[in-house]
Design a protein around this motif. Structure first.
Motif, PDB file in Angstrom:
ATOM      1  N   UNK A 106       0.954  -1.183   0.088  1.00  0.00           N
ATOM      2  CA  UNK A 106      -0.022  -0.125   0.026  1.00  0.00           C
ATOM      3  C   UNK A 106       0.555   1.273  -0.273  1.00  0.00           C
ATOM      4  N   UNK A 107       0.546   2.049  -0.930  1.00  0.00           N
ATOM      5  CA  UNK A 107       1.363   3.386  -0.845  1.00  0.00           C
ATOM      6  C   UNK A 107       0.558   4.261  -0.391  1.00  0.00           C
ATOM      7  N   UNK A 108       0.473   4.581   0.888  1.00  0.00           N
ATOM      8  CA  UNK A 108      -0.514   5.478   1.753  1.00  0.00           C
ATOM      9  C   UNK A 108       0.031   6.944   1.839  1.00  0.00           C
ATOM     10  N   UNK A 109       1.326   6.879   1.906  1.00  0.00           N
ATOM     11  CA  UNK A 109       1.907   8.069   2.218  1.00  0.00           C
ATOM     12  C   UNK A 109       1.868   8.394   3.760  1.00  0.00           C
ATOM     13  N   UNK A 110       2.387   9.410   4.313  1.00  0.00           N
ATOM     14  CA  UNK A 110       2.386   9.633   5.719  1.00  0.00           C
ATOM     15  C   UNK A 110       1.192  10.388   6.274  1.00  0.00           C
ATOM     16  N   UNK A 111       0.296  10.999   5.276  1.00  0.00           N
ATOM     17  CA  UNK A 111      -0.810  11.848   5.867  1.00  0.00           C
ATOM     18  C   UNK A 111      -2.031  11.094   6.430  1.00  0.00           C
ATOM     19  N   UNK A 112      -1.861   9.740   6.475  1.00  0.00           N
ATOM     20  CA  UNK A 112      -3.187   9.042   7.050  1.00  0.00           C
ATOM     21  C   UNK A 112      -2.623   8.584   8.518  1.00  0.00           C
TER      22      UNK A 112
END
Length: 144
Positions: free
Chosen positions: A62-68
């Motif tokens: 999963x490429x969720x990025x840090x914002x979640x």
């Protein structure tokens, strides 16, 4: 992570003992770490190993990025927590004590445990499955 641990986790996953959620950024970090920590490995060897991991885990990356992730999680590890939350993981496995404390101290539906504790939980859920995973690893290493 030692190769035997990685092999055990992938084998346990292949046997259906758990459903992994992996941060795409974490796989990038694995590649960088292998290059830095094992200068004896060629670029092709490192790429082969990481590509094999990407292939094996393709449906679980999963490429969720840090914002979640909550702000209580350190910036360096937010991508891991965000991927776990987006992927619906109940457990985050890490030997990073500070990260475990941050996750367990935050108000979210995720708990963080050590790799040892994860192994014990797998054993408690399916001792036969863990035995099969270990037998598979031993068999692979005993080939003539």
């Amino acid at each position: 992570m030692p190769i035997i641990v990685c092999d055990f986790l992938l084998t346990a996953f292949d046997l259906g003992l758990y459903e992994p959620v992996v941060s795409a950024t974490a796989l990038d970090e694995v590649e960088r770490t292998l290059r830095d920590d094992f200068p004896n490995l060629t670029g092709d060897a490192v790429r082969y190993r990481v590509d094999a991991m990407r292939d094996a885990l393709a449906d679980h990356v999963i490429d969720a990025g840090p914002s979640g992730a909550p702000d209580a999680i350190n910036a360096k590890d937010r991508h891991v927590v965000a991927a776990a939350l987006v992927g619906g993981a109940a457990v985050l496995v890490s030997n990073d004590n500070a990260l475990r404390q941050q996750v367990n101290g935050a108000a979210m539906a995720l708990r963080a445990i050590t790799l040892d504790d994860f192994g014990l939980e797998l054993w408690e859920q399916s001792a036969d499955g863990v035995n099969e995973a270990v037998d598979t690893l031993v068999t692979k290493r005993l080939r003539p």
